[in-house]
Design an enzyme around this catalytic site. Structure first.
Site, PDB file in Angstrom:
ATOM      1  N   LYS A   1       0.721  -1.745   0.064  1.00  0.00           N
ATOM      2  CA  LYS A   1       0.377   0.136  -0.071  1.00  0.00           C
ATOM      3  C   LYS A   1       0.752   0.957  -0.310  1.00  0.00           C
ATOM      4  O   LYS A   1       0.483   2.551  -0.718  1.00  0.00           O
ATOM      5  CB  LYS A   1      -1.093   0.097   1.234  1.00  0.00           C
ATOM      6  CG  LYS A   1      -2.167  -1.483   1.298  1.00  0.00           C
ATOM      7  CD  LYS A   1      -2.934  -1.217   2.335  1.00  0.00           C
ATOM      8  CE  LYS A   1      -4.607  -1.565   2.056  1.00  0.00           C
ATOM      9  NZ  LYS A   1      -5.455  -1.155   2.425  1.00  0.00           N
TER      10      LYS A   1
ATOM     11  N   ASP B   1     -10.011   3.391   1.881  1.00  0.00           N
ATOM     12  CA  ASP B   1     -10.150   2.444   3.220  1.00  0.00           C
ATOM     13  C   ASP B   1     -10.951   3.265   4.496  1.00  0.00           C
ATOM     14  O   ASP B   1     -11.648   2.840   5.345  1.00  0.00           O
ATOM     15  CB  ASP B   1      -9.011   2.155   3.485  1.00  0.00           C
ATOM     16  CG  ASP B   1      -8.446   0.822   3.260  1.00  0.00           C
ATOM     17  OD1 ASP B   1      -9.483   0.015   2.681  1.00  0.00           O
ATOM     18  OD2 ASP B   1      -7.626   0.377   3.293  1.00  0.00           O
TER      19      ASP B   1
ATOM     20  N   ILE C   1     -11.703  -3.663  12.559  1.00  0.00           N
ATOM     21  CA  ILE C   1     -11.927  -3.786  11.649  1.00  0.00           C
ATOM     22  C   ILE C   1     -11.721  -4.806  11.298  1.00  0.00           C
ATOM     23  O   ILE C   1     -11.533  -5.222  10.000  1.00  0.00           O
ATOM     24  CB  ILE C   1     -10.845  -2.742  10.967  1.00  0.00           C
ATOM     25  CG1 ILE C   1      -8.914  -2.757  11.509  1.00  0.00           C
ATOM     26  CG2 ILE C   1     -10.762  -0.990  11.205  1.00  0.00           C
ATOM     27  CD1 ILE C   1      -8.196  -2.264  10.316  1.00  0.00           C
TER      28      ILE C   1
END
Length: 276
Positions: free
Chosen positions: A66, A103, A217
């Site tokens: 990422k 996200d 999460i």
């Protein structure tokens, strides 16, 4: 010509993104495919060049790429810049590669879907100070949630993150534990509890106030030990399936202009993971 999209990561075989996006393509009558591609860290530059050369219209990025992918893109938007992480790449007609991160916004949408709005949750606590915590914190701030308190095992990391968020603060874990009952929203962003590999939790949620919203999460398992404990003392709990689906839906919208049916997908993934 049929378009194709992808997700890259290491590992990537466990990703549910292909199932999700392929279903959305079918539901919306879009002639496109979505495939997982296993990319080792030392092959990332070649992979990005190859995806572009082979005509990929866009792709998702998962761990550990990422942040590492950023130097290989032509542009990143403000959200990705603040988070120093990209989870979605869009390829323009001229081949320009634009990175963004969905996200945090995906998490906010999942909160709103269960009715946890800024005015209803009040003060909130973020547990963790890594990339996921940063994305969620920025998105919550942008959506007018707060005030935000950040806690982390290494309190200096929590302070660094809080300094980038106007009006937020940082607390050591011990102090956050003592104050846990004052928060209307608690968000667990660390990897503790993932895939049943770890047990326990960074903070004990047994002291939360009844009716507080408690989110983790992680979605495998669907109910972590942290969420189970919070539920048993009266918390309103939320796992990571909603965030996963909504971050994917935002990527899908970026690529196609269509925001897909998220409620149906959340139910589908919940069923596949053994839920009801």
């Amino acid at each position: 010509m049929k378009k194709w999209y992808a997700v890259i990561g290491d590992p990537v075989a466990q990703s549910m993104s292909p199932l999700m996006h392929e279903a959305w393509f079918r539901e919306n009558g879009i002639d496109a495919s979505y495939i997982p591609i296993h990319v080792k860290p030392d092959h990332l530059a070649d992979a990005v060049a190859g995806l572009k050369r082979l005509g990929c219209s866009g792709w998702n990025v998962t761990v550990p790429h990422k942040s590492a992918i950023i130097p290989f893109l032509d542009q990143i938007d403000e959200e990705a810049r603040r988070m120093n992480a990209v989870n979605t790449v869009k390829v323009l007609e001229d081949g320009t590669l634009i990175g963004t991160n969905t996200d945090g916004r995906g998490f906010v949408r999942s909160l709103q879907e269960i009715g946890a709005n800024p005015e209803s949750v009040g003060e909130l606590l973020i547990i963790g100070a890594g990339g996921a915590a940063a994305g969620i914190s920025f998105a919550l701030e942008s959506a007018d949630y707060g005030p935000i308190t950040i806690t982390n095992r290494t309190v200096e990391k929590a302070r660094q993150l809080s300094e980038s968020l106007p009006g937020s603060s940082a607390l050591p874990l011990e102090e956050a534990q003592m104050a846990i009952g004052t928060f209307g929203l608690i968000v667990q962003t660390t990897s503790v509890g993932m895939n049943f590999a770890q047990s326990g939790f960074p903070l004990d949620p047994s002291g939360i106030s009844e009716g507080a919203t408690v989110a983790d999460i992680i979605y495998n398992p669907m109910e972590t030990e942290f969420l189970r404990c919070a539920r048993e003392v009266g918390g309103k709990t939320m796992n990571g399936i909603g965030m996963f689906v909504h971050q994917g839906a935002l990527a899908f919208e970026l690529w196609t202009g269509i925001y897909p049916d998220t409620k149906k997908m959340i139910q589908s993934i919940t069923t596949q993971l053994g839920g009801k």
